[in-house]
Design an enzyme around this catalytic site. Sequence first.
Site, PDB file in Angstrom:
ATOM      1  N   ASP A   8    -107.299  32.216  19.478  1.00  0.00           N
ATOM      2  CA  ASP A   8    -106.934  33.154  18.426  1.00  0.00           C
ATOM      3  C   ASP A   8    -106.680  32.155  17.361  1.00  0.00           C
ATOM      4  O   ASP A   8    -106.997  31.017  17.144  1.00  0.00           O
ATOM      5  CB  ASP A   8    -105.571  33.680  19.067  1.00  0.00           C
ATOM      6  CG  ASP A   8    -104.414  32.703  19.278  1.00  0.00           C
ATOM      7  OD1 ASP A   8    -104.481  31.453  18.988  1.00  0.00           O
ATOM      8  OD2 ASP A   8    -103.198  33.145  19.492  1.00  0.00           O
ATOM      9  N   HIS A   9    -105.739  32.603  16.458  1.00  0.00           N
ATOM     10  CA  HIS A   9    -105.487  32.049  14.951  1.00  0.00           C
ATOM     11  C   HIS A   9    -104.628  30.826  15.174  1.00  0.00           C
ATOM     12  O   HIS A   9    -104.888  29.641  14.529  1.00  0.00           O
ATOM     13  CB  HIS A   9    -104.770  32.917  14.165  1.00  0.00           C
ATOM     14  CG  HIS A   9    -103.330  33.441  14.561  1.00  0.00           C
ATOM     15  ND1 HIS A   9    -103.492  34.675  15.588  1.00  0.00           N
ATOM     16  CD2 HIS A   9    -102.136  33.274  14.608  1.00  0.00           C
ATOM     17  CE1 HIS A   9    -102.145  34.818  16.007  1.00  0.00           C
ATOM     18  NE2 HIS A   9    -101.483  33.946  15.400  1.00  0.00           N
ATOM     19  N   CYS A  65    -105.016  28.979  22.590  1.00  0.00           N
ATOM     20  CA  CYS A  65    -103.923  29.686  21.928  1.00  0.00           C
ATOM     21  C   CYS A  65    -102.892  28.737  21.413  1.00  0.00           C
ATOM     22  O   CYS A  65    -103.160  27.504  21.457  1.00  0.00           O
ATOM     23  CB  CYS A  65    -103.532  30.912  22.524  1.00  0.00           C
ATOM     24  SG  CYS A  65    -102.538  30.740  23.930  1.00  0.00           S
ATOM     25  N   THR A  67     -99.869  27.908  22.800  1.00  0.00           N
ATOM     26  CA  THR A  67     -99.404  27.178  24.037  1.00  0.00           C
ATOM     27  C   THR A  67    -100.552  27.179  25.127  1.00  0.00           C
ATOM     28  O   THR A  67    -100.249  26.411  26.099  1.00  0.00           O
ATOM     29  CB  THR A  67     -98.299  27.919  24.664  1.00  0.00           C
ATOM     30  OG1 THR A  67     -98.712  29.386  25.013  1.00  0.00           O
ATOM     31  CG2 THR A  67     -97.086  28.092  23.542  1.00  0.00           C
ATOM     32  N   HIS A  98    -110.137  20.315  42.952  1.00  0.00           N
ATOM     33  CA  HIS A  98    -109.470  21.179  43.948  1.00  0.00           C
ATOM     34  C   HIS A  98    -109.819  22.848  43.550  1.00  0.00           C
ATOM     35  O   HIS A  98    -110.075  23.775  44.631  1.00  0.00           O
ATOM     36  CB  HIS A  98    -108.017  21.290  44.248  1.00  0.00           C
ATOM     37  CG  HIS A  98    -107.716  19.841  44.947  1.00  0.00           C
ATOM     38  ND1 HIS A  98    -106.427  19.864  45.575  1.00  0.00           N
ATOM     39  CD2 HIS A  98    -108.642  18.959  45.431  1.00  0.00           C
ATOM     40  CE1 HIS A  98    -106.534  18.715  46.446  1.00  0.00           C
ATOM     41  NE2 HIS A  98    -107.544  17.937  46.157  1.00  0.00           N
ATOM     42  N   ARG A 132    -112.679  22.556  52.369  1.00  0.00           N
ATOM     43  CA  ARG A 132    -111.311  23.635  52.338  1.00  0.00           C
ATOM     44  C   ARG A 132    -111.081  24.167  51.017  1.00  0.00           C
ATOM     45  O   ARG A 132    -110.423  25.228  51.042  1.00  0.00           O
ATOM     46  CB  ARG A 132    -110.079  22.873  53.085  1.00  0.00           C
ATOM     47  CG  ARG A 132    -109.632  22.054  52.309  1.00  0.00           C
ATOM     48  CD  ARG A 132    -108.349  21.249  52.918  1.00  0.00           C
ATOM     49  NE  ARG A 132    -107.741  20.148  52.220  1.00  0.00           N
ATOM     50  CZ  ARG A 132    -108.323  18.876  51.675  1.00  0.00           C
ATOM     51  NH1 ARG A 132    -109.192  18.464  52.428  1.00  0.00           N
ATOM     52  NH2 ARG A 132    -107.377  18.144  51.086  1.00  0.00           N
ATOM     53  N   HIS A 133    -111.439  23.491  50.076  1.00  0.00           N
ATOM     54  CA  HIS A 133    -110.851  24.141  48.583  1.00  0.00           C
ATOM     55  C   HIS A 133    -111.883  25.211  48.267  1.00  0.00           C
ATOM     56  O   HIS A 133    -111.356  26.388  47.752  1.00  0.00           O
ATOM     57  CB  HIS A 133    -111.000  23.148  47.760  1.00  0.00           C
ATOM     58  CG  HIS A 133    -110.239  21.893  48.054  1.00  0.00           C
ATOM     59  ND1 HIS A 133    -108.930  21.913  48.006  1.00  0.00           N
ATOM     60  CD2 HIS A 133    -110.529  20.740  48.311  1.00  0.00           C
ATOM     61  CE1 HIS A 133    -108.413  20.605  48.232  1.00  0.00           C
ATOM     62  NE2 HIS A 133    -109.358  19.884  48.570  1.00  0.00           N
TER      63      HIS A 133
HETATM   64  C1  RB5 Z   1     -99.510  33.434  18.585  1.00  0.00           C
HETATM   65  O1  RB5 Z   1     -98.510  33.359  17.711  1.00  0.00           O
HETATM   66  C2  RB5 Z   1     -99.046  32.823  19.903  1.00  0.00           C
HETATM   67  O2  RB5 Z   1     -98.047  33.913  20.437  1.00  0.00           O
HETATM   68  C3  RB5 Z   1    -100.189  32.634  20.869  1.00  0.00           C
HETATM   69  O3  RB5 Z   1    -101.172  31.657  20.176  1.00  0.00           O
HETATM   70  C4  RB5 Z   1     -99.718  31.946  22.308  1.00  0.00           C
HETATM   71  O4  RB5 Z   1     -99.396  30.796  22.314  1.00  0.00           O
HETATM   72  C5  RB5 Z   1     -99.519  32.819  23.270  1.00  0.00           C
HETATM   73  O5  RB5 Z   1     -99.246  32.690  24.529  1.00  0.00           O
END
Ligand code: RB5
Length: 142
Positions: A8-9, A65, A67, A98, A132-133
Amino acid sequence: MKFVVASDHAGVDMKDFIADFLKNKNFDVVDLGTNGTTSVDYPVYADKLANYILSNNDVLGILVCGTGVGISIRANRYKGIRAAILYSDEVAEMVKKHNNANVMVFGGRTMSKEDITRRIDIFLNTEYKGGRHQRRIDMLDL
Ligand code: RB5
């Protein structure tokens, strides 16, 4: 081995950096966007990447993204997608060994370029152990 990347951005700059890093290692890289910093919805890009991986052989995915969390949640709703956030060097090794992850996920706002490139290298230099994995992987999809 081919790579497909999407973000994403909030992850676009890191996604572009990772794409260049992989191209410099002579991997083919397909970029599904986004391009530019206009705000977009991360599930759309997880969908594009999941569908690409599920309809092509021998492709590894990279999702970014802010996070890594939202985009990985969405990608993991697809049967056959194993998207893992590489949040440490140890995890980068274990998700290959694994879990045989087929999508590496990163936080564009929470991880450094150095950490990300090192973890991609760790993942690529690690072998899936199978055995096993594989039994456990076969149990993942609902
Ligand atoms: C975008 O602002 C943010 O929410 C997205 O990139 C991400 O971190 C969501 O999990």
